[in-house]
Design a protein around this motif. Structure first.
Motif, mmCIF file in Angstrom:
data_model
loop_
_atom_site.group_PDB
_atom_site.id
_atom_site.type_symbol
_atom_site.label_atom_id
_atom_site.label_comp_id
_atom_site.label_asym_id
_atom_site.label_seq_id
_atom_site.Cartn_x
_atom_site.Cartn_y
_atom_site.Cartn_z
ATOM 1 N N ASN A 172 0.834 -1.207 0.000
ATOM 2 C CA ASN A 172 0.000 0.000 0.000
ATOM 3 C C ASN A 172 0.867 1.255 0.000
ATOM 4 O OD1 ASN A 172 -2.447 -1.194 -0.124
ATOM 5 N ND2 ASN A 172 -2.911 -1.034 2.067
ATOM 6 N N ALA A 173 1.899 1.247 0.877
ATOM 7 C CA ALA A 173 2.753 2.429 1.023
ATOM 8 C C ALA A 173 3.404 2.795 -0.324
ATOM 9 C CB ALA A 173 3.827 2.173 2.081
ATOM 10 N N VAL A 174 3.936 1.794 -1.001
ATOM 11 C CA VAL A 174 4.615 2.126 -2.271
ATOM 12 C C VAL A 174 3.594 2.470 -3.361
ATOM 13 C CG1 VAL A 174 6.670 0.777 -1.731
ATOM 14 C CG2 VAL A 174 4.820 -0.297 -3.011
ATOM 15 N N GLY A 214 3.442 9.513 1.181
ATOM 16 C CA GLY A 214 2.480 9.435 0.084
ATOM 17 C C GLY A 214 1.323 10.410 0.182
ATOM 18 N N ILE A 215 0.227 9.978 -0.439
ATOM 19 C CA ILE A 215 -0.914 10.891 -0.604
ATOM 20 C C ILE A 215 -1.686 11.112 0.690
ATOM 21 C CG2 ILE A 215 -1.237 10.418 -3.058
ATOM 22 C CD1 ILE A 215 -3.380 8.387 -2.258
ATOM 23 N N GLY A 216 -1.543 10.199 1.653
ATOM 24 C CA GLY A 216 -2.232 10.361 2.924
ATOM 25 C C GLY A 216 -3.720 10.020 2.839
ATOM 26 N N GLN A 242 -14.328 -0.964 0.667
ATOM 27 C CA GLN A 242 -13.258 -0.406 -0.165
ATOM 28 C C GLN A 242 -13.325 1.106 -0.074
ATOM 29 O OE1 GLN A 242 -13.099 -1.568 -4.267
ATOM 30 N NE2 GLN A 242 -10.962 -0.899 -4.371
ATOM 31 N N VAL A 243 -12.272 1.654 0.418
ATOM 32 C CA VAL A 243 -12.267 3.111 0.535
ATOM 33 C C VAL A 243 -11.901 3.693 -0.819
ATOM 34 C CG1 VAL A 243 -11.190 5.094 1.669
ATOM 35 C CG2 VAL A 243 -11.551 2.964 2.920
ATOM 36 N N THR A 244 -12.811 4.505 -1.291
ATOM 37 C CA THR A 244 -12.503 5.155 -2.560
ATOM 38 C C THR A 244 -12.180 6.594 -2.256
ATOM 39 O OG1 THR A 244 -14.385 3.883 -3.289
ATOM 40 C CG2 THR A 244 -13.309 5.268 -4.929
ATOM 41 N N THR A 279 1.465 6.749 8.435
ATOM 42 C CA THR A 279 2.230 5.755 9.187
ATOM 43 C C THR A 279 1.250 4.720 9.725
ATOM 44 O OG1 THR A 279 3.815 7.443 9.837
ATOM 45 C CG2 THR A 279 3.840 5.379 11.089
ATOM 46 N N PHE A 280 1.408 3.515 9.260
ATOM 47 C CA PHE A 280 0.631 2.412 9.816
ATOM 48 C C PHE A 280 1.519 1.730 10.839
ATOM 49 C CE2 PHE A 280 -3.204 1.904 7.240
ATOM 50 C CZ PHE A 280 -2.943 2.800 6.207
ATOM 51 N N SER A 281 0.954 1.475 12.047
ATOM 52 C CA SER A 281 1.773 0.743 13.022
ATOM 53 C C SER A 281 0.905 -0.333 13.665
ATOM 54 C CB SER A 281 2.338 1.690 14.068
ATOM 55 O OG SER A 281 1.301 2.406 14.657
HETATM 56 P P1 ADP Z 1 -6.386 -1.715 -1.736
HETATM 57 O O1 ADP Z 1 -6.169 -3.092 -2.225
HETATM 58 O O2 ADP Z 1 -7.426 -0.940 -2.445
HETATM 59 O O3 ADP Z 1 -5.166 -0.962 -1.466
HETATM 60 P P2 ADP Z 1 -6.550 -1.773 1.123
HETATM 61 O O4 ADP Z 1 -7.560 -2.358 2.029
HETATM 62 O O5 ADP Z 1 -5.190 -2.255 1.265
HETATM 63 O O6 ADP Z 1 -7.112 -1.966 -0.318
HETATM 64 O O7 ADP Z 1 -6.599 -0.234 1.322
HETATM 65 C C1 ADP Z 1 -7.823 0.428 1.363
HETATM 66 C C2 ADP Z 1 -7.694 1.838 0.913
HETATM 67 O O8 ADP Z 1 -6.948 2.586 1.867
HETATM 68 C C3 ADP Z 1 -6.956 1.999 -0.340
HETATM 69 O O9 ADP Z 1 -7.793 1.904 -1.453
HETATM 70 C C4 ADP Z 1 -6.362 3.396 -0.234
HETATM 71 O O10 ADP Z 1 -7.262 4.356 -0.708
HETATM 72 C C5 ADP Z 1 -6.158 3.572 1.257
HETATM 73 N N1 ADP Z 1 -4.769 3.361 1.670
HETATM 74 C C6 ADP Z 1 -4.226 2.245 2.156
HETATM 75 N N2 ADP Z 1 -2.922 2.405 2.479
HETATM 76 C C7 ADP Z 1 -2.603 3.678 2.159
HETATM 77 C C8 ADP Z 1 -1.409 4.479 2.251
HETATM 78 N N3 ADP Z 1 -0.264 3.992 2.717
HETATM 79 N N4 ADP Z 1 -1.468 5.774 1.843
HETATM 80 C C9 ADP Z 1 -2.640 6.271 1.391
HETATM 81 N N5 ADP Z 1 -3.804 5.576 1.274
HETATM 82 C C10 ADP Z 1 -3.791 4.301 1.649
#
Ligand code: ADP
Length: 500
Positions: A397-399, A426-428, A443-445, A484-486
């Motif tokens: 996700n981060a990359v 990244g985009i945050g 699914q977060v859009t 930052t995911f922890s």
């Molecule tokens: P996906 O397979 O769509 O990445 P995830 O469940 O892993 O699904 O992530 C859900 C949503 O969270 C992503 O669609 C994205 O919009 C957001 N997201 C996840 N990780 C990050 C990140 N590191 N930076 C920004 N947005 C993120």
């Protein structure tokens, strides 16, 4: 008899002695004593006084016999009467008071009889005898039967003595007898009625007492019954309250379960729609470009098509893997398998994996790892496969969501917990979306982000894995600045000697 008093008729007393046939007799005598002994005392004083004052008549009527008569009065009868009076103050008086009165009656009577036979023609003394009868029957509280015996005994004694005295005329004796017998009959009648009346009172008193006891018993029973019923009612009430509360809880649970089911149903349908769309997109890409392969005009174009096919194939594989993981979680068959391994080797593996990741390479991201322990100290026991999958998900996700800058991941380790972090520039994610980020099927859009290849399942799966392993995940993020995911994970440490 008036029917109202019919029950008194069955008082069941001996017609002559007037005794009750049972224990009531003892009780009656106690009752009679209690009610009479004050009167007895007073009557003895009065009788004693009268007996003394009548000594004056001796002085007037029988001067020559006065000494003897006074001796009888003051040295025989008066001491007896006063003795009885004083005895009435002791406790035991109750047990022989009737006998004492009977005895003093006879003494007093004998005194008068003596005077009568000495002066047979002097009716003053016969009148004295009448007073004795009178006192015996109605005054001193002697019971009927004893008073009668004493009365008749006195008459008999008088007759025996008088008939044996030569100087008394028969007519005189007869005259006295007329009065004595009359007085005794009247006295007996009065005493009989008085005692029957007393016994009747007592009998009623007993019945009232019994009725009172009955009423008290009924009342206490009633109170107990009321108390019992009240308790029962309160208990039922409480049960009912509890039942109502239980039903409310069940109802709420049902409502929320229904809502959840509806929501999950909606999410599932949405998910399925998404999935079919998501699967179709790379599939179309693969089939479309596979068809185009033959028509490629040069090698460069061919390679481009092959790249596209590989990329879409990867994406499809990821998607299918996610779906399989999710179905395993859903089916409850996913199990945690702990093993001991060197954490630093895992982070190295992942680092190598992502160093070649197309996002990293293409966007020239700076990738760095930060191990929190030396190789030797980084041996832990946990589910390696899941931990790797979690890290891949998060770093991926981060990359994916970082256009330029860096991605750093690392850990710290203490005695109980492993804490990992994955930090990007990244985009945050805005705060509103942060809340729902980990929800399953969600699914977060992000409107402000370009659509990336993703399933929307990665974080949900990650969170579920962590939960199963006893860990937890959180995110700190700022739009356009990075995230930052922890996550923390409880870990155990192996005995290093045992590690091959
Ligand atoms: P996906 O397979 O769509 O990445 P995830 O469940 O892993 O699904 O992530 C859900 C949503 O969270 C992503 O669609 C994205 O919009 C957001 N997201 C996840 N990780 C990050 C990140 N590191 N930076 C920004 N947005 C993120």
């Amino acid at each position: 008899m008036n029917p109202k008093f019919a029950h008194i008729k069955h008082m069941d007393i001996n017609k002559l002695t007037l005794n009750f046939p049972d224990d009531r007799e003892r009780k009656f005598r106690d009752y009679y004593f209690e009610n009479s002994h004050a009167a007895t005392r007073i009557s003895f004083v009065l009788v004693a006084l009268l007996y003394s004052f009548f000594g004056y008549l001796d002085y007037v009527m029988a001067r020559e016999n006065m000494v003897l008569f006074w001796e009888i009065r003051f040295f025989v009868v008066l001491p007896v009467l006063l003795t009885v009076f004083f005895l009435s103050f002791i406790k035991a008086f109750k047990f022989f008071w009737q006998e004492l009165m009977f005895f003093s009656y006879l003494v007093a009577a004998m005194g008068i009889i003596t005077m009568i036979v000495i002066l047979p023609n002097d009716f003053v003394y016969s009148n004295g005898m009448l007073l004795i009868f009178f006192a015996g029957y109605v005054f001193i509280k002697l019971r009927f039967i004893l008073a009668s015996i004493a009365g008749w005994l006195s008459v008999i004694i008088y007759n025996v003595i008088a008939l044996n005295m030569a100087n008394i005329e028969f007519t005189t004796i007869l005259t006295n007898d007329f009065f004595f017998v009359g007085a005794n009959l009247i006295g007996m009648f009065a005493a009989y009625n008085a005692e029957v009346f007393d016994r009747r009172n007592f009998y009623l008193y007993l019945q009232i007492a019994q009725k009172n006891r009955d009423i008290e018993y009924i009342n206490s029973n009633l109170e107990k019954t009321v108390e019992r019923r009240t308790k029962l009612l309160n208990m039922r009430n409480e049960e009912l309250h509890n039942e109502v509360a239980r039903r409310i809880v069940i109802e709420q649970e049902l409502i929320s379960a229904k809502e959840k089911a509806e929501q999950s149903d909606k999410l599932k349908s949405a998910f399925l729609t998404n999935m079919s769309h998501e699967i179709r997109t790379p599939m179309n890409g693969i089939i479309g470009f596979a068809n185009l392969l033959r028509e490629a005009e040069n090698e460069e174009e061919l390679n481009e098509f092959i790249d596209i096919i590989i990329k879409n194939g990867d994406h499809l594989l990821n998607l299918i893997n996610d779906i399989i993981d999710l179905s395993k979680i859903e089916a409850g068959i996913l199990q945690i398998q702990n093993s001991s391994f060197m954490l630093n080797s895992l982070t190295k593996e992942i680092y190598t994996l992502f160093a070649n990741n197309h996002n990293v390479v293409e966007k020239r991201l700076s990738l760095s790892k930060n191990d929190g322990a030396s190789d030797d100290d980084s041996y832990i026991i946990t589910d390696r496969t899941r931990l790797k999958q979690i890290l891949i998900n998060l770093i991926n996700n981060a990359v994916k969501y970082t256009e330029k800058g860096s991605v750093e991941f690392g850990y710290t380790l203490d005695n109980e917990y492993l804490e990992f972090y994955i930090q990007d520039t990244g985009i945050g994610i805005d705060e509103e979306h942060q809340e729902h980020l980990f929800e399953r099927f969600m699914q977060v859009t992000l409107d402000n982000t370009p659509k990336k290849e993703g399933t929307g399942l990665g974080l949900a799966i990650t969170k579920t894995y962590l939960k199963m392993m006893g860990g937890n995940i959180k995110v700190r993020s700022k739009l356009k600045a990075g995230s930052t995911f922890s996550f923390t994970l409880p870990v155990e440490f192996p005995n290093k000697q045992n590690i091959g």
